[in-house]
Design a protein around this motif. Structure first.
Motif, short mmCIF file in Angstrom:
data_model
loop_
_atom_site.label_atom_id
_atom_site.label_comp_id
_atom_site.label_asym_id
_atom_site.label_seq_id
_atom_site.Cartn_x
_atom_site.Cartn_y
_atom_site.Cartn_z
N SER A 112 37.04 34.30 42.37
CA SER A 112 36.13 34.62 41.26
C SER A 112 34.82 33.85 41.40
O SER A 112 33.73 34.40 41.18
N ARG A 115 32.61 35.43 44.03
CA ARG A 115 31.90 36.61 43.53
C ARG A 115 30.76 36.21 42.60
O ARG A 115 29.70 36.84 42.58
N TYR A 116 30.98 35.18 41.80
CA TYR A 116 29.94 34.69 40.89
C TYR A 116 28.73 34.21 41.67
O TYR A 116 27.58 34.55 41.33
N CYS A 120 25.06 35.86 41.28
CA CYS A 120 24.09 35.04 40.55
C CYS A 120 23.17 34.24 41.46
O CYS A 120 22.04 33.91 41.08
N SER A 197 33.32 32.98 35.14
CA SER A 197 32.68 33.73 36.22
C SER A 197 32.33 35.14 35.78
O SER A 197 31.25 35.66 36.10
N TYR A 198 33.23 35.75 35.02
CA TYR A 198 32.98 37.11 34.52
C TYR A 198 31.78 37.13 33.57
O TYR A 198 30.91 38.01 33.67
N GLY A 200 29.33 34.98 33.49
CA GLY A 200 28.14 34.73 34.29
C GLY A 200 27.64 35.96 35.01
O GLY A 200 26.43 36.23 35.05
N VAL A 201 28.57 36.75 35.54
CA VAL A 201 28.19 38.00 36.22
C VAL A 201 27.63 39.00 35.21
O VAL A 201 26.67 39.72 35.49
N ARG A 219 31.90 42.64 38.70
CA ARG A 219 32.51 42.61 37.37
C ARG A 219 33.88 43.27 37.39
O ARG A 219 34.84 42.75 36.81
N LEU A 222 36.36 40.93 39.08
CA LEU A 222 36.78 39.83 38.21
C LEU A 222 37.75 40.31 37.14
O LEU A 222 38.67 39.57 36.75
#
Length: 302
Positions: A112, A115-116, A120, A197-198, A200-201, A219, A222
């Protein structure tokens, strides 16, 4: 955590019923195990998988799930066959199952975070998420979980022979309370990590400078991680469900419920990662389907 307890699973059952139960659980386990092994082979078959951080993390996730599935089935078969083991040997098997079970949620947190960073901080992704950093993070996860297993071993005070199951690993109140506290800490931390993380995305997706398609895909990924964490968490309520069913239904019905919970809470979730990523990721899908078809052809030839 890895409550692979099948206490008294064969009590009150005839040999035919025990054989039927073991077949109904062993067959899906073998199928899922083969899928995971083929997925592991696929992730090591191409350099693009070996040199991409998110595929390295995925390999670690599926490896832990596969090992946990194998040990779970070994414990299950020993339980249904009423095989007794010396307490230290039983402890090693159960603790290894716990170790591999704890690797999965922590690996999902790393996936996660990867991916973040990709969404970002796309310009810094290549410098932050390197193969070396990924391998170090994976090693730290295994060390951290191994230390927890070491602490659990230190809490084992009695040397006896029993049917091997997780209930007997926590004979003292201290062991039981430690297990509950650690499980709560692990999954709360994992859910916080994936949820942050979700969020933030989601916030990054509103930015004009963010790739909308990439943010949408991240997204969805996540969200899948949250679902996987939920499946991992569901296995921790297995013992509570077993105690509830043992008090409300007959012993024979309780045994069948135990087997259904075992397949649904322990076996099926261990194959979801391979199926989800194998079918969802276009890079993996073609090679995975090819490898699966090759194995099926070899099977039918025999």
């Amino acid at each position: 955590m890895s409550d692979i307890s099948q206490t008294n699973i064969s009590v009150g059952l005839h040999d035919l019923e025990r054989g039927l139960l073991s077949s109904l659980t062993t067959l899906p386990c073998c199928v899922f195990f083969c899928i995971n092994v083929i997925m592991l082979f696929t992730l090591r078959s191409k350099s693009v998988f070996r040199e991409t951080c998110r595929y390295i993390l995925l390999y670690n996730l599926i490896l832990a799930d596969t090992l946990q599935m194998a040990v779970s089935q070994i414990l299950y078969m020993m339980s249904i066959c009423r095989i007794t083991l010396p307490y230290p040997v039983c402890g090693i098997l159960v603790m290894f199952a716990n170790l591999t079970n704890e690797i999965s949620p922590l690996t999902l947190v790393l996936m996660s975070l990867e991916r973040y960073v990709a969404v970002c901080y796309p310009l810094r992704h290549a410098t932050i998420i390197t193969i070396r950093n990924t391998e170090v993070a994976i090693i730290m996860i295994w060390i951290f979980c191994s230390l927890n297993i070491l602490i659990r071993f230190l809490l084992l005070l009695q040397l006896k022979r029993y049917v091997c199951n997780t209930f007997l690993m926590f004979l003292t109140p201290v062991s039981h309370e430690y297990d509950k506290a650690y499980t709560c800490f692990l999954f709360v931390s994992a859910f916080v990590g994936v949820t942050c993380s979700y969020i933030g995305v989601m916030l990054a997706a509103r930015s004009a400078s963010t790739d909308k398609a990439s943010a949408q895909k991240a997204r969805n990924t996540l969200l899948l991680h949250l679902v996987q964490l939920s499946f991992s968490l569901s296995s921790t309520v297995n013992n509570a469900l077993l105690l509830l069913t043992s008090k409300t239904v007959s012993n024979r019905v309780s045994v069948f419920i135990q087997n259904a919970l075992y397949v649904l809470l322990f076996i099926l979730p261990r194959c979801l990662s391979a199926l989800i990523y194998g079918l969802r990721d276009q890079t993996i899908r073609t090679i995975l389907v090819y490898n699966l078809c090759c194995q099926l052809k070899l099977l039918f030839q025999f």
